[in-house]
Scaffold this motif. Structure first.
Motif, mmCIF file in Angstrom:
data_model
loop_
_atom_site.group_PDB
_atom_site.id
_atom_site.type_symbol
_atom_site.label_atom_id
_atom_site.label_comp_id
_atom_site.label_asym_id
_atom_site.label_seq_id
_atom_site.Cartn_x
_atom_site.Cartn_y
_atom_site.Cartn_z
ATOM 1 N N THR A 114 -82.650 109.283 -69.539
ATOM 2 C CA THR A 114 -83.322 108.366 -68.617
ATOM 3 C C THR A 114 -84.361 109.058 -67.745
ATOM 4 O OG1 THR A 114 -81.542 108.694 -67.019
ATOM 5 C CG2 THR A 114 -81.345 106.780 -68.503
ATOM 6 N N HIS A 171 -74.726 109.593 -64.904
ATOM 7 C CA HIS A 171 -75.880 109.292 -64.053
ATOM 8 C C HIS A 171 -75.437 108.389 -62.896
ATOM 9 C CE1 HIS A 171 -79.842 107.804 -62.897
ATOM 10 N NE2 HIS A 171 -80.360 108.797 -63.616
ATOM 11 N N ARG A 228 -76.927 106.084 -61.257
ATOM 12 C CA ARG A 228 -77.388 104.686 -61.308
ATOM 13 C C ARG A 228 -77.146 104.031 -62.662
ATOM 14 N NH1 ARG A 228 -82.752 104.083 -60.954
ATOM 15 N NH2 ARG A 228 -83.206 106.269 -61.341
ATOM 16 N N HIS A 229 -77.230 104.797 -63.743
ATOM 17 C CA HIS A 229 -77.156 104.229 -65.088
ATOM 18 C C HIS A 229 -75.808 104.421 -65.762
ATOM 19 C CE1 HIS A 229 -81.437 103.514 -64.825
ATOM 20 N NE2 HIS A 229 -81.662 104.797 -64.602
ATOM 21 N N VAL A 283 -74.999 108.383 -69.795
ATOM 22 C CA VAL A 283 -76.206 108.403 -70.626
ATOM 23 C C VAL A 283 -76.198 109.671 -71.466
ATOM 24 C CG1 VAL A 283 -77.558 107.015 -69.003
ATOM 25 C CG2 VAL A 283 -77.620 109.514 -68.834
#
Length: 159
Positions: free
Chosen positions: A120, A144, A146-147, A150
């Motif tokens: 990302t 991550h 926020r994600h 990943v």
């Protein structure tokens, strides 16, 4: 912009944005609570050639290059890059990357490998535009903030 070899006194100007970037936990797999002496060794330790980018005398980015492997494979480089978030979006990362790639080739490296590029990370676009290819992706390897989980890309470019 001036890009030059870093010296020991530059660490004091790199450390604030190094800490900010690593504490954000979005692009590097280093412990967000890395103490300053250990951070300095990670970035400027033995076997690394370190560079800084300056605008009007202010250090706005830094990079290091080191062998990714040892022995007969020591001609393959690895590198790390950081741009002070306060100066993002001004072409500093690209200029620093182009300079470092040229220097790595002049220093005798035949190729460069990034072992763990967070998929990302906006820098993936920069690396591919500079000729890096994604050799593979380790799925769900990076937590991550926020994600969620990943992948980590392994990227390569011949010099």
């Amino acid at each position: 912009m001036l890009i030059r070899d870093a010296n020991d006194s530059d660490w004091a100007r790199i450390w604030p944005f190094w800490r900010q970037i690593v504490e954000a936990g979005e692009t590097y797999g280093w412990d967000p609570q890395t103490p300053e002496p250990q951070a300095r060794t990670l970035w400027m330790g033995p076997g690394r050639r370190v560079y800084v980018a300056e605008l009007d005398g202010v250090v706005v980015g830094s990079a290091y290059v080191k062998p990714n492997y040892g022995g007969p494979a020591a001609s393959i480089a690895n590198a790390g890059f950081m741009v002070d978030p306060a100066h993002a979006g001004r072409g500093i990362g690209r200029a620093l990357a182009e300079y470092v790639l040229e220097r790595a080739k002049a220093d005798g490296y035949r190729a460069m490998v990034f072992n763990a590029v967070v998929e990302t990370n906006p820098a993936v676009r920069l690396w591919t535009s500079l000729g890096f290819t994604i050799l593979g992706t380790v799925p769900d390897a990076f937590d991550h903030p926020r994600h969620g989980r990943v992948g980590l890309h392994i990227m390569y470019r011949s010099l």
